[in-house]
Design a protein around this motif. Structure first.
Motif, PDB file in Angstrom:
ATOM      1  N   PRO A  14      75.986  50.206  45.779  1.00 34.31           N
ATOM      2  CA  PRO A  14      76.989  50.627  46.356  1.00 34.31           C
ATOM      3  C   PRO A  14      77.817  51.414  45.338  1.00 34.31           C
ATOM      4  CG  PRO A  14      77.585  48.320  46.283  1.00 34.31           C
ATOM      5  CD  PRO A  14      76.062  48.493  45.764  1.00 34.31           C
ATOM      6  N   VAL A  15      78.429  52.351  45.562  1.00 32.59           N
ATOM      7  CA  VAL A  15      79.488  53.075  44.832  1.00 32.59           C
ATOM      8  C   VAL A  15      78.815  54.029  43.924  1.00 32.59           C
ATOM      9  CG1 VAL A  15      81.683  53.006  43.136  1.00 32.59           C
ATOM     10  CG2 VAL A  15      81.031  50.910  44.664  1.00 32.59           C
ATOM     11  N   MET A  16      78.051  53.460  42.966  1.00 28.60           N
ATOM     12  CA  MET A  16      77.127  54.488  41.958  1.00 28.60           C
ATOM     13  C   MET A  16      75.809  53.637  41.777  1.00 28.60           C
ATOM     14  SD  MET A  16      77.686  55.470  38.107  1.00 28.60           S
ATOM     15  CE  MET A  16      78.735  56.990  38.330  1.00 28.60           C
ATOM     16  N   ASP A  17      74.688  54.453  42.540  1.00 27.39           N
ATOM     17  CA  ASP A  17      73.239  53.750  42.313  1.00 27.39           C
ATOM     18  C   ASP A  17      72.734  53.957  40.988  1.00 27.39           C
ATOM     19  OD1 ASP A  17      72.369  56.164  42.271  1.00 27.39           O
ATOM     20  OD2 ASP A  17      71.910  56.529  44.179  1.00 27.39           O
ATOM     21  N   GLY A  18      71.734  53.298  40.899  1.00 23.60           N
ATOM     22  CA  GLY A  18      71.142  53.403  39.565  1.00 23.60           C
ATOM     23  C   GLY A  18      70.846  54.824  38.770  1.00 23.60           C
ATOM     24  N   TRP A  19      70.359  55.820  39.856  1.00 22.46           N
ATOM     25  CA  TRP A  19      70.026  56.945  39.411  1.00 22.46           C
ATOM     26  C   TRP A  19      71.144  57.802  38.901  1.00 22.46           C
ATOM     27  CZ3 TRP A  19      65.308  56.886  38.720  1.00 22.46           C
ATOM     28  CH2 TRP A  19      64.404  56.264  39.444  1.00 22.46           C
ATOM     29  N   GLN A  20      72.211  57.633  39.526  1.00 28.12           N
ATOM     30  CA  GLN A  20      73.646  58.264  39.292  1.00 28.12           C
ATOM     31  C   GLN A  20      74.189  57.485  37.905  1.00 28.12           C
ATOM     32  OE1 GLN A  20      75.529  57.054  42.876  1.00 28.12           O
ATOM     33  NE2 GLN A  20      75.697  59.121  43.545  1.00 28.12           N
ATOM     34  N   PHE A  21      73.894  56.267  37.889  1.00 27.10           N
ATOM     35  CA  PHE A  21      74.237  55.486  36.382  1.00 27.10           C
ATOM     36  C   PHE A  21      73.663  56.234  35.470  1.00 27.10           C
ATOM     37  CE2 PHE A  21      73.182  52.897  33.303  1.00 27.10           C
ATOM     38  CZ  PHE A  21      74.350  52.424  32.627  1.00 27.10           C
ATOM     39  N   LEU A  22      72.124  56.358  35.526  1.00 27.91           N
ATOM     40  CA  LEU A  22      71.278  56.915  34.463  1.00 27.91           C
ATOM     41  C   LEU A  22      71.847  58.424  34.060  1.00 27.91           C
ATOM     42  CD1 LEU A  22      67.884  55.861  35.521  1.00 27.91           C
ATOM     43  CD2 LEU A  22      68.763  55.475  33.313  1.00 27.91           C
ATOM     44  N   ASP A  23      72.004  59.054  35.026  1.00 26.22           N
ATOM     45  CA  ASP A  23      72.412  60.391  35.161  1.00 26.22           C
ATOM     46  C   ASP A  23      73.863  60.609  33.893  1.00 26.22           C
ATOM     47  OD1 ASP A  23      70.202  61.647  36.131  1.00 26.22           O
ATOM     48  OD2 ASP A  23      71.340  61.884  37.993  1.00 26.22           O
ATOM     49  N   PHE A  65      59.003  55.555  41.173  1.00 29.48           N
ATOM     50  CA  PHE A  65      58.253  55.373  39.869  1.00 29.48           C
ATOM     51  C   PHE A  65      58.214  56.681  39.219  1.00 29.48           C
ATOM     52  CE2 PHE A  65      56.349  52.000  42.277  1.00 29.48           C
ATOM     53  CZ  PHE A  65      56.456  50.884  41.517  1.00 29.48           C
ATOM     54  N   GLU A  66      57.877  57.616  39.662  1.00 29.78           N
ATOM     55  CA  GLU A  66      57.527  59.099  39.007  1.00 29.78           C
ATOM     56  C   GLU A  66      59.215  59.741  38.577  1.00 29.78           C
ATOM     57  OE1 GLU A  66      54.881  60.807  38.477  1.00 29.78           O
ATOM     58  OE2 GLU A  66      54.179  59.214  39.105  1.00 29.78           O
ATOM     59  N   ARG A  67      60.249  59.330  39.345  1.00 28.48           N
ATOM     60  CA  ARG A  67      61.203  59.684  39.053  1.00 28.48           C
ATOM     61  C   ARG A  67      61.975  58.779  37.733  1.00 28.48           C
ATOM     62  NH1 ARG A  67      67.001  60.055  42.812  1.00 28.48           N
ATOM     63  NH2 ARG A  67      68.150  60.768  41.033  1.00 28.48           N
ATOM     64  N   ALA A  68      61.522  57.730  37.597  1.00 28.80           N
ATOM     65  CA  ALA A  68      61.872  56.963  36.422  1.00 28.80           C
ATOM     66  C   ALA A  68      61.246  57.442  35.210  1.00 28.80           C
ATOM     67  CB  ALA A  68      61.456  55.279  36.668  1.00 28.80           C
ATOM     68  N   GLN A  89      60.656  60.269  34.287  1.00 35.28           N
ATOM     69  CA  GLN A  89      61.581  61.605  33.865  1.00 35.28           C
ATOM     70  C   GLN A  89      62.639  61.198  32.865  1.00 35.28           C
ATOM     71  OE1 GLN A  89      63.112  63.631  37.208  1.00 35.28           O
ATOM     72  NE2 GLN A  89      60.952  63.964  38.178  1.00 35.28           N
ATOM     73  N   TYR A  90      63.191  59.918  32.719  1.00 32.76           N
ATOM     74  CA  TYR A  90      64.208  59.344  32.005  1.00 32.76           C
ATOM     75  C   TYR A  90      63.523  58.945  30.634  1.00 32.76           C
ATOM     76  CZ  TYR A  90      67.528  60.103  35.908  1.00 32.76           C
ATOM     77  OH  TYR A  90      67.938  60.681  36.895  1.00 32.76           O
ATOM     78  N   GLY A  91      63.775  59.541  29.396  1.00 33.70           N
ATOM     79  CA  GLY A  91      63.304  59.005  28.122  1.00 33.70           C
ATOM     80  C   GLY A  91      63.739  57.641  27.716  1.00 33.70           C
ATOM     81  N   GLN A  92      65.025  57.259  28.344  1.00 30.97           N
ATOM     82  CA  GLN A  92      65.600  55.672  28.211  1.00 30.97           C
ATOM     83  C   GLN A  92      65.003  54.981  28.773  1.00 30.97           C
ATOM     84  OE1 GLN A  92      67.125  58.799  28.787  1.00 30.97           O
ATOM     85  NE2 GLN A  92      68.580  59.124  27.132  1.00 30.97           N
ATOM     86  N   VAL A  93      64.327  55.193  29.813  1.00 32.58           N
ATOM     87  CA  VAL A  93      63.727  53.978  30.817  1.00 32.58           C
ATOM     88  C   VAL A  93      62.229  53.689  30.108  1.00 32.58           C
ATOM     89  CG1 VAL A  93      62.621  53.501  33.096  1.00 32.58           C
ATOM     90  CG2 VAL A  93      64.712  54.782  32.733  1.00 32.58           C
ATOM     91  N   ASN A  94      62.176  52.350  29.739  1.00 34.34           N
ATOM     92  CA  ASN A  94      60.824  51.802  29.197  1.00 34.34           C
ATOM     93  C   ASN A  94      59.830  51.284  30.261  1.00 34.34           C
ATOM     94  OD1 ASN A  94      59.298  49.359  28.317  1.00 34.34           O
ATOM     95  ND2 ASN A  94      60.156  50.382  26.341  1.00 34.34           N
TER      96      ASN A  94
END
Length: 130
Positions: free
Chosen positions: A67-76, A101-104, A106-111
């Motif tokens: 809730p409030v801010m999801d993981g994608w919003q956090f990453l952005d 999986f595909e969206r993840a 797109q983030y270089g920081q996601v291992n």
């Protein structure tokens, strides 16, 4: 065995947080950890820490559905914060949706993208790749 200095858990599920903290302690995964219950709480606490360079987490275990801010919003928001240290992010979610999986990717920081629950083997694998 290597050990993570500071691990950060961002997840709204108290049972997952409790079990993961316990598992981290039992496997001697890290020296300390931070816990945040949604992305907004995490950003508000991590932003000043990252900008000052003090006690920066080495890794973040990030849930997507909160809730409030999801993981994608956090990453952005997180990737916009300047930091002198690279922080490795592992998405830890119950979602098996291929688009997640595909969206993840797109983030270089996601291992990696880990399906819940976290296991001792996963923690050992994270330490070995760290």
């Amino acid at each position: 065995m290597k050990k993570i200095d500071v691990a950060c858990i961002i997840d709204d599920d108290p049972i997952f947080v409790f079990a993961t903290k316990k598992l981290m302690q039992l496997t001697e995964f890290c020296n300390s950890f931070m816990v945040f219950h949604n992305g907004e709480e995490a950003i508000n606490h991590l932003r000043p820490i990252l900008m000052s360079g003090e006690a920066i987490p080495d890794i973040i275990l990030l849930d997507l559905n909160m809730p409030v801010m999801d993981g994608w919003q956090f990453l952005d928001a997180f990737i916009e914060i300047p930091s002198s240290k690279t922080i490795t992010i592992y998405i830890v979610s119950s979602s098996k949706n291929p688009s997640d999986f595909e969206r993840a990717k797109q983030y270089g920081q996601v291992n990696n993208y880990i399906i819940k629950p976290v296991t001792p083997e996963m923690l050992h694998s994270i330490i070995e790749s760290y």
